[in-house]
Design an enzyme around this catalytic site. Structure first.
Site, PDB file in Angstrom:
ATOM      1  N   ASP A 129      51.693 -42.699 -74.021  1.00 19.89           N
ATOM      2  CA  ASP A 129      52.596 -42.344 -75.113  1.00 19.89           C
ATOM      3  C   ASP A 129      53.739 -43.352 -75.068  1.00 19.89           C
ATOM      4  O   ASP A 129      53.643 -44.368 -74.357  1.00 19.89           O
ATOM      5  CB  ASP A 129      53.041 -40.865 -75.036  1.00 19.89           C
ATOM      6  N   CYS A 182      52.050 -41.293 -69.189  1.00 16.20           N
ATOM      7  CA  CYS A 182      53.164 -40.777 -69.993  1.00 16.20           C
ATOM      8  C   CYS A 182      54.417 -40.860 -69.125  1.00 16.20           C
ATOM      9  O   CYS A 182      54.448 -41.653 -68.181  1.00 16.20           O
ATOM     10  CB  CYS A 182      52.882 -39.363 -70.515  1.00 16.20           C
ATOM     11  N   THR A 228      55.805 -38.577 -67.109  1.00 19.22           N
ATOM     12  CA  THR A 228      55.595 -37.976 -65.783  1.00 19.22           C
ATOM     13  C   THR A 228      54.145 -38.001 -65.318  1.00 19.22           C
ATOM     14  O   THR A 228      53.880 -37.818 -64.126  1.00 19.22           O
ATOM     15  CB  THR A 228      56.017 -36.497 -65.812  1.00 19.22           C
ATOM     16  N   HIS A 252      37.209 -36.889 -53.251  1.00 15.96           N
ATOM     17  CA  HIS A 252      36.949 -35.450 -53.136  1.00 15.96           C
ATOM     18  C   HIS A 252      36.745 -34.754 -54.480  1.00 15.96           C
ATOM     19  O   HIS A 252      36.029 -33.767 -54.559  1.00 15.96           O
ATOM     20  CB  HIS A 252      38.106 -34.758 -52.396  1.00 15.96           C
ATOM     21  N   HIS A 290      31.700 -31.748 -51.142  1.00 14.71           N
ATOM     22  CA  HIS A 290      32.573 -31.770 -52.323  1.00 14.71           C
ATOM     23  C   HIS A 290      31.810 -31.555 -53.631  1.00 14.71           C
ATOM     24  O   HIS A 290      32.400 -31.180 -54.638  1.00 14.71           O
ATOM     25  CB  HIS A 290      33.358 -33.079 -52.385  1.00 14.71           C
TER      26      HIS A 290
END
Ligand code: RB5
Length: 147
Positions: free
Chosen positions: A8, A65, A67, A98, A133
């Site tokens: 963004d 973005c 964060t 994982h 996993h």
């Protein structure tokens, strides 16, 4: 590896350098926008990249973005996506090893250029370990199909 990249406005400044970084390491990088730093809504670009990854078997995504939070929340709404919000080399490495993550998300306002480079190194050089996993990842994908 083939990557679809989106951001963004808050991740736009590092999108270009990330694409260059991938290409200089021999990866394919497809820029899905935006094309300028004008204000946009991150779910629009999360959806674009997530759908491209699902439609192109074996491809991966990178979403940036402010964060990394909004991008990961939005991308994980698309069936088939395992978007990992990472902060450093270790989390990016574990996201592949994982969780078999197919999209790497991070925040331009959180991670500096050196950390971003280390996350890309970890994500592109680590394979899914499978084994114990696999069943866990299968359970995650089954959860997406329930209500
Ligand atoms: C945009 O201001 C910011 O909210 C967005 O980039 C992101 O950090 C959301 O999770």
């Amino acid at each position: 590896m083939k990557f679809y990249i989106g951001s963004d406005h808050a991740g736009f400044a590092v999108k270009g350098p990330v694409i260059e970084m991938l290409r200089s390491r021999g990866h394919e990088a497809v820029d899905l926008g935006p094309e300028s730093a004008e204000r946009v809504d991150y779910p629009d670009f999360a959806e674009k990249v997530a759908r491209a990854v699902v439609d192109d078997d074996g491809s991966f995504g990178i979403l940036i973005c402010g964060t990394g939070i909004g991008m990961s929340i939005a991308a994980n709404k698309i069936d088939g996506i395992r978007a990992a919000h990472c902060h450093d080399y270790y989390t990016a490495q574990m996201a592949r090893a994982h969780n078999d993550a197919n999209i790497l998300c991070f925040g331009e306002r959180v991670s500096g250029p050196g950390v971003i480079e280390s996350m890309i190194d970890a994500f592109t050089t680590t394979s899914f370990e499978g084994g114990r996993h696999s069943g866990r990842v299968e359970k995650i994908m089954a959860l997406q199909k329930s209500h």
